[in-house]
Design an enzyme around this catalytic site. Structure first.
Site: not given
Length: 464
Positions: A120-121, A164
């Site tokens: 996600k990051t 996110e």
């Protein structure tokens, strides 16, 4: 609770130093709110907030909530927290972090929410730097520190919001995505979810939040993701390497640092050759997701290729901390078996003689529920050191220990060692690490301190 943020002048954050909480605090400060907060210890993130005008108390103090119009708390805060109790006593409205994020996101026409068990990051960061570079001026909230945007948050002045979307405690179900990205769906957070079916159901609910004119961007190679989006009455855009997808990477090769070079095709049409500056095949998937989103908002992805190459990663994602006596120290946030495998796969393509992997398990519940998977995730390491479990939000009930993991890894014939504290690990490295070794500190806790301690002990260390 139907909340209009404009009605709350002063907002107080319990646990303001967290990566997401601090980003939200920055956004509210920028929007003219008075921001106060507290945390258990100081940090550079808190100092940055103070410089922008936030008043922050260390440690938590019940009196710091007095006069607040709204109190925001993290999932790590329990009902016995003195500030939380004081807010309830004074009838100050309280909301959790995810609810606040959703309320902020609701104000933007084009909310882009990146979900998935892993990646996600990095993917959020890739989307953000492309949109920023192409002049879209997005507001960004990312779960890591990205040098290109100056930290974990960027406050823009447009209708684009990139964040996110974490599935833990169903947080992402409070969001308002116009584009929902699902990178992968895996067993994790089993202290909250019952099983993988429960997790898939949650991701399906997340995908269903997308409006009729919005989009779901999904990884075709991930079977669980495809199960989640199967039959959804949404605009689905797929990407992958192996399965036939809307977006596909072909002819993948790796440079001498393990970074991928690949051709991109959109609906069988060649879109160009792309090069990453972050290592590992898993980042090809992250880049494809970012390109798919960029295309949906109208970006010419051939022009976006420059920003993919320029992106050097976020802190704590295969971050090269320094080199001393030919020993390279790398830190990575990987804390799930699939992430550890991907990190060690990337390390295999990085110049090295030996890979020494130092792992700090994160939470007792995750270690216990995925113990066998963890044991199998270190096969690409030559030497494995396991530190004590980082408790995070949990208490040690004795259900599992790092020694249990060491035993299982040892049964696989791997060279593994349990070293309880950081000083012992640094001492081991001082005595045993040699030129050509790639030393990886791995985990979501504070294991990165081991690499920093080792480098600090060597004056000749070269920072990268």
């Amino acid at each position: 609770m139907d909340i209009n943020l404009e009605n709350f002048k002063r907002v107080h954050f319990i646990g303001i130093g967290g990566i997401s909480m601090s980003g939200l605090a920055h956004i509210l400060l920028n929007n003219g709110h008075i921001v106060t907060g507290s945390d258990i210890k100081n940090s550079h993130i808190i100092e940055r907030l103070r410089q922008e005008g936030a008043v922050i108390t260390i440690p938590h103090n019940e009196n710091s909530v007095i006069g607040a119009d709204l109190v925001v708390y993290t999932a790590a805060i329990h009902e016995d927290n003195p500030e939380y109790q004081k807010a309830k006593e004074l009838n100050i409205p309280t909301i959790d972090r995810a609810t606040l994020l959703g309320l902020i996101m609701k104000k933007y026409k084009y909310g882009i929410a990146v979900a998935g068990s892993h990646g996600k990051t990095t993917t959020t960061s890739l989307i953000s730097v492309i949109l920023d570079g192409m002049g879209f001026d997005p507001t960004v909230l990312v779960g890591g520190e990205v040098d290109v945007i100056g930290g974990n948050v960027r406050v823009g002045n447009s209708e684009y919001f990139v964040t996110e979307a974490c599935e833990y405690t169903d947080s992402f179900l409070k969001f308002y995505p116009y584009i929902a990205v699902i990178l992968n769906v895996d067993s994790d957070h089993l202290d909250y979810f019952k099983n993988i079916d429960n997790i898939k159901q949650s991701f399906r609910q997340f995908a269903n939040l997308v409006p009729p004119d919005g989009f779901v961007v999904a990884c075709k190679d991930d079977a669980n993701t495809m199960y989640v989006v199967n039959g959804l009455n949404k605009n689905i855009v797929t990407y992958g390497i192996y399965q036939d997808s809307d977006w596909k990477a072909k002819n993948i090769s790796f440079d001498d640092k393990g970074c991928a070079i690949f051709d991109v095709y959109y609906k069988e049409k060649y879109m160009g050759n792309f090069k990453l500056s972050i290592p590992g095949k898993h980042n090809v998937y992250n880049a494809l997701a970012a390109l798919a989103v960029s295309h949906l908002v109208g970006i010419d992805i051939k022009k976006a290729s420059h920003y993919l190459t320029e992106f050097k990663g976020t802190h704590r994602r295969f971050e090269i901390k320094g080199i001393v006596d030919g020993i390279t120290i790398v830190d990575d946030y990987a804390h799930h078996p699939a992430e550890i495998k991907a990190t060690l796969e990337a390390a295999k393509n990085y110049p090295h003689k030996r890979i020494i992997c130092i792992f700090q398990p994160h939470t007792y519940s995750r270690t216990k529920s995925l113990l066998n998977d963890f044991a199998e995730s270190f096969d690409n390491a030559d030497k494995i050191i396991i530190a004590d479990i980082y408790a995070a939000r949990e208490k040690d009930t004795g259900i599992v220990s790092s020694k249990d993991l060491v035993e299982l890894i040892s049964q696989r014939g791997k060279d593994v060692l349990y070293l309880k504290d950081f000083d012992s690990i640094v001492e081991y490295l001082n005595k045993n690490a040699k030129a050509g070794d790639l030393v990886l500190t791995v985990g979501a806790g504070n294991i990165y301190e081991v690499g920093e301690m080792f480098l600090k002990g060597h004056e000749k260390a070269v920072g990268i």
